[in-house]
Design a protein around this motif. Structure first.
Motif, short mmCIF file in Angstrom:
data_model
loop_
_atom_site.label_atom_id
_atom_site.label_comp_id
_atom_site.label_asym_id
_atom_site.label_seq_id
_atom_site.Cartn_x
_atom_site.Cartn_y
_atom_site.Cartn_z
N SER A 180 -6.65 4.74 11.80
CA SER A 180 -6.55 3.34 11.36
C SER A 180 -5.15 2.98 10.87
O SER A 180 -4.85 1.80 10.69
CB SER A 180 -7.57 3.07 10.25
OG SER A 180 -7.20 3.72 9.03
N HIS A 181 -4.30 3.97 10.66
CA HIS A 181 -2.95 3.69 10.17
C HIS A 181 -2.11 3.03 11.25
O HIS A 181 -2.15 3.45 12.41
CB HIS A 181 -2.27 4.99 9.72
CG HIS A 181 -2.98 5.67 8.60
ND1 HIS A 181 -2.59 6.91 8.13
CD2 HIS A 181 -4.05 5.31 7.84
CE1 HIS A 181 -3.39 7.28 7.13
NE2 HIS A 181 -4.28 6.32 6.94
N PRO A 182 -1.33 2.03 10.91
CA PRO A 182 -0.53 1.33 11.92
C PRO A 182 0.50 2.20 12.62
O PRO A 182 0.90 1.92 13.74
CB PRO A 182 0.14 0.20 11.13
CG PRO A 182 0.09 0.64 9.70
CD PRO A 182 -1.16 1.44 9.57
N SER A 270 -4.03 7.48 2.70
CA SER A 270 -3.63 6.11 2.99
C SER A 270 -2.42 6.12 3.93
O SER A 270 -1.66 7.09 3.99
CB SER A 270 -3.26 5.39 1.69
OG SER A 270 -2.60 4.18 1.94
N SER A 271 -2.25 5.03 4.66
CA SER A 271 -1.06 4.92 5.50
C SER A 271 0.20 4.93 4.64
O SER A 271 1.28 5.32 5.09
CB SER A 271 -1.12 3.63 6.33
OG SER A 271 -1.20 2.49 5.48
N ASN A 272 0.06 4.51 3.37
CA ASN A 272 1.20 4.54 2.45
C ASN A 272 1.71 5.95 2.23
O ASN A 272 2.90 6.16 1.96
CB ASN A 272 0.81 3.93 1.10
CG ASN A 272 0.79 2.42 1.13
OD1 ASN A 272 1.19 1.81 2.11
ND2 ASN A 272 0.30 1.82 0.06
N TYR A 273 0.82 6.94 2.31
CA TYR A 273 1.25 8.32 2.10
C TYR A 273 2.35 8.68 3.10
O TYR A 273 3.43 9.15 2.71
CB TYR A 273 0.06 9.27 2.26
CG TYR A 273 0.45 10.74 2.13
CD1 TYR A 273 0.38 11.38 0.91
CD2 TYR A 273 0.90 11.47 3.23
CE1 TYR A 273 0.74 12.71 0.77
CE2 TYR A 273 1.26 12.81 3.11
CZ TYR A 273 1.18 13.41 1.88
OH TYR A 273 1.55 14.73 1.76
N PHE A 274 2.09 8.47 4.37
CA PHE A 274 3.08 8.84 5.40
C PHE A 274 4.27 7.89 5.40
O PHE A 274 5.39 8.30 5.70
CB PHE A 274 2.40 8.86 6.77
CG PHE A 274 1.32 9.90 6.88
CD1 PHE A 274 1.64 11.24 7.07
CD2 PHE A 274 -0.02 9.56 6.74
CE1 PHE A 274 0.65 12.21 7.14
CE2 PHE A 274 -1.02 10.52 6.82
CZ PHE A 274 -0.68 11.85 7.02
N THR A 378 11.23 18.77 -5.08
CA THR A 378 9.86 18.29 -4.97
C THR A 378 9.83 16.79 -5.28
O THR A 378 10.48 16.34 -6.23
CB THR A 378 8.92 19.02 -5.95
OG1 THR A 378 9.44 18.91 -7.28
CG2 THR A 378 8.79 20.48 -5.57
N ARG A 379 9.11 16.06 -4.47
CA ARG A 379 8.99 14.62 -4.66
C ARG A 379 7.52 14.24 -4.66
O ARG A 379 6.74 14.76 -3.88
CB ARG A 379 9.75 13.84 -3.59
CG ARG A 379 11.23 14.17 -3.55
CD ARG A 379 12.03 13.16 -2.74
NE ARG A 379 13.42 13.59 -2.60
CZ ARG A 379 14.36 13.45 -3.54
NH1 ARG A 379 14.04 12.87 -4.69
NH2 ARG A 379 15.58 13.87 -3.34
N THR A 380 7.18 13.33 -5.54
CA THR A 380 5.80 12.88 -5.66
C THR A 380 5.56 11.69 -4.75
O THR A 380 6.31 10.72 -4.78
CB THR A 380 5.49 12.49 -7.11
OG1 THR A 380 5.70 13.63 -7.96
CG2 THR A 380 4.05 12.04 -7.24
N VAL A 381 4.50 11.79 -3.96
CA VAL A 381 4.10 10.70 -3.09
C VAL A 381 3.09 9.86 -3.86
O VAL A 381 1.98 10.32 -4.14
CB VAL A 381 3.47 11.22 -1.78
CG1 VAL A 381 3.17 10.07 -0.83
CG2 VAL A 381 4.39 12.24 -1.11
#
Length: 645
Positions: A180-182, A270-274, A378-381
């Motif tokens: 479903s992610h664009p 979520s699509s926001n993750y990627f 390390t980065r937080t998503v």
């Protein structure tokens, strides 16, 4: 096996025995001192008891101050978790309100999806990127996100979904969420990591490949053999096999733009993750290929259908994961779901498959951490991953059902605590780091070309001096060389503090609480002979404050949970996937029992399984991996793999 290696693998158990021994000696010495009136007593008889006040005083001080240290750590941990959930919730509010991120479109250029069933297929090459400016100040603020700053289709997300005997509907739902992610058709290469041990696994995988082949950039599957010597069945070995196979598909030029993401079969992203991973990867080019991306997890699908004690156990488990994800944290081990560049996977030689890697998320983090001398970024998503609470199918079965669900959660807790082996792994890697601290040159090859090479993939200066490594042609055409920064000892200290919290603190705290209670009882009315009463008073204050901080965390968690559920429900509604999907909402007035359950959760799903794991490690490092039962959508009954033959 060296003595150091043997002891490191059993560090938790050894520490437990030493602490019990210390407490026993101190209490016995105090009882003996009281009998002698706290005066020095000696005897010529070797078998007769004697009392030395100086020795006893030293032991009492060691016991007392160690007890204070443990209580201080117990006080600090929930405080850090509270700060983390507060800052993450605040960032999520900004993300939800950020129109630029919500309106971000990856689908402006469409190309056909390809279905790859051959491991030799080469994917299309990527385009050049004009990178944006970078900053090490912290993770990218979503409000700074700009559509025109990046070429998102350049980044390929290789998504591995390891699974074993998962229900078809569980996998289908996860794939539908991804589809479903664009950006799915342009940038997602999905790999179903199947197990040969599962009957008709290939048939099951082919069904999903055919069903979703037009919804992703590509979709493929791998089948992990069941008879590889030295491998322990589990997520880590499955991930390792899938990574080796997918590695073959990407050329040397592409690898810097391939990000590998490992997810659980029930993980909803979520699509926001990627989108955020892509943004941060491209915004910080200097550290892009030495960065690991972690996200908080949330159990928001069937929390309302499991016993309160199981629900709280998972809430506190997510708290442990979030405790390192606050902005500015330099040590942030992932929980379940994480992403890292394919070049970093190459550098460390992929995932390990032995007993110590049963907690593959933390183990892979440690592997990357030490491969870079502690200089892993390390980065937080800021896009929480939706997961399901473990269940034994006990809903609606009364007290017997509650016990069934608790037993299922205990098995999962034992598997989590079995990861105490990673502390031993970190100890050995730290020793290697010290020995090789002056050798910072490294050379590595693509994962699939080095998978059969038993030699260490890290090549010190002396081994590569004089070798003309050319990228154009020849045997060294795929070798990458670079020079690392020196060891980061500050991060090393922080790392071992976090490992101590995870693998030692649950058991140490309980031992010392019981021992201190006995100590206070036997010394009551004797006066403060050793001058340590203030320490135990302070311990009582810290312990009480710790419980209050956990209650505060649960209160802060309410807002975090609400935002996550509302955001996921909106995204699933927009995608038309809400039918039959589970959404667990929380309200303080209906979940007040959760606050009462905290004192029970800590021993049942923390201290006891931790102690069991550490004791068992003295005679076995292997744990039989079992798949936890997961909630599925309320749809028609899914077919089993056998029924699809």
């Amino acid at each position: 096996m060296s003595l150091f290696a043997w002891c490191s693998r059993r560090a938790g158990g050894i520490a437990m025995l030493v602490t019990i021994g210390l407490c026993t000696v101190v209490i016995r010495s105090e009882l003996q001192a009281q009998r002698h009136g706290y005066k020095y007593q000696s005897t010529d008889s070797l078998s007769a008891p004697n009392y030395n006040p100086e020795t006893t005083s030293i032991l009492v001080n060691v016991f007392s101050y160690y007890c204070l240290l443990i209580h201080f750590l117990v006080f600090v941990f929930p405080l850090r978790s509270c700060w983390a959930v507060f800052t993450i919730t605040r960032s999520l509010r900004k993300t939800v309100q950020s129109k630029s991120l919500r309106d971000f479109k990856f689908g402006h250029r469409r190309r056909g999806s390809s279905t790859s069933l051959s491991s030799s297929e080469t994917l299309t090459s990527s385009r050049e990127l004009s990178s944006t400016s970078s900053s090490e100040a912290g993770d990218l603020d979503p409000e700074l996100f700009n559509d025109g700053d990046i070429a998102p289709d350049r980044i390929i997300h290789a998504i591995i979904v390891p699974n074993y005997k998962e229900e078809n509907e569980t996998l289908r739902e996860t794939l539908e969420v991804l589809a479903s992610h664009p950006q799915a058709r342009n940038t997602y290469d999905v790999y179903l990591a199947m197990e040969q041990r599962e009957s008709n696994a290939d048939t099951k995988a082919l069904r999903f490949v055919n069903e979703f082949q037009k919804k992703f950039r590509s979709i493929d599957f791998t089948t992990h053999p069941s008879d590889i010597p030295g491998e322990l069945a589990g997520k880590g070995s499955n991930m390792a096999w899938a990574a080796r196979k997918l590695s073959e598909k990407y050329s040397i030029g592409q690898r810097k733009d391939v990000i590998v993401t490992g997810i659980d079969a029930d993980s909803h992203l979520s699509s926001n993750y990627f989108a955020l991973v892509t943004t941060m990867h491209m915004a910080y080019p200097e550290t892009a290929n030495t960065t690991l991306y972690s996200a908080p997890i949330i159990f928001d699908r069937n929390a309302h259908n499991v016993p309160a004690i199981v629900r709280v156990a998972d809430v506190l488990w997510s708290a442990a994961g979030m405790s390192g994800l606050y902005k500015g944290s330099t040590v942030a081990p992932p929980t379940s779901v994480y992403s890292l560049p394919l070049e970093l996977v190459d550098r460390v030689g992929g995932w390990d498959c032995d007993s110590e890697a049963i907690g593959e998320d933390l183990h892979m983090y440690l592997k990357c951490f030490f491969a870079l001398n502690g200089n892993l970024t390390t980065r937080t998503v800021m896009s929480p991953v939706s997961q399901t609470n473990v269940t034994g199918g006990g809903r609606g079965k009364g007290y017997a059902g509650i016990i069934t669900d608790m037993r299922a959660r205990y098995k999962q807790a034992l598997r989590h605590m079995w990861g105490a082996l990673d502390t031993g792994y970190a100890l050995r890697k730290a020793a290697e780091l010290w020995q090789e601290r002056k050798h910072t040159s490294r050379a590595f090859r693509p994962l699939h070309t080095s998978m059969n090479d038993e030699s260490d993939i890290y090549v010190p200066d002396l081994q590569i001096d004089g070798v003309d490594v050319k990228t154009e042609s020849g045997i060294f055409s795929d070798v990458v060389t670079d020079t690392l920064k020196g060891p980061n000892y500050e991060r090393l200290v922080v790392l071992f503090h976090r490992l101590f919290e995870a693998h030692f603190l649950p058991v140490q705290m309980n031992i010392l609480v019981f021992a201190s209670i006995i100590w206070i009882w036997i010394t009551e009315g004797t006066g403060d002979i050793h001058g340590v009463n203030w320490i135990f008073t302070a311990c009582n204050i810290l312990r009480t404050a710790g419980f209050m901080e956990v209650a505060l965390y649960l209160a802060l968690y309410e807002s975090f949970h609400r935002i996550c559920v509302e955001s996921r429900e909106k995204e699933m509604s927009d995608a038309g996937l809400t039918k039959g999907m589970h959404f667990s909402r929380r309200e303080v007035k209906t979940n007040y029992i959760d606050y009462v359950m905290v004192p029970l959760v800590a021993p049942f799903f923390g201290s006891i399984p931790c102690a069991q794991a550490q004791i068992f490690h003295f005679w076995t490092l292997d744990l039989v991996y079992t798949v936890s039962k997961k909630v599925t959508r309320k749809r028609g009954k899914s077919l089993s793999a056998e029924a699809m033959v």
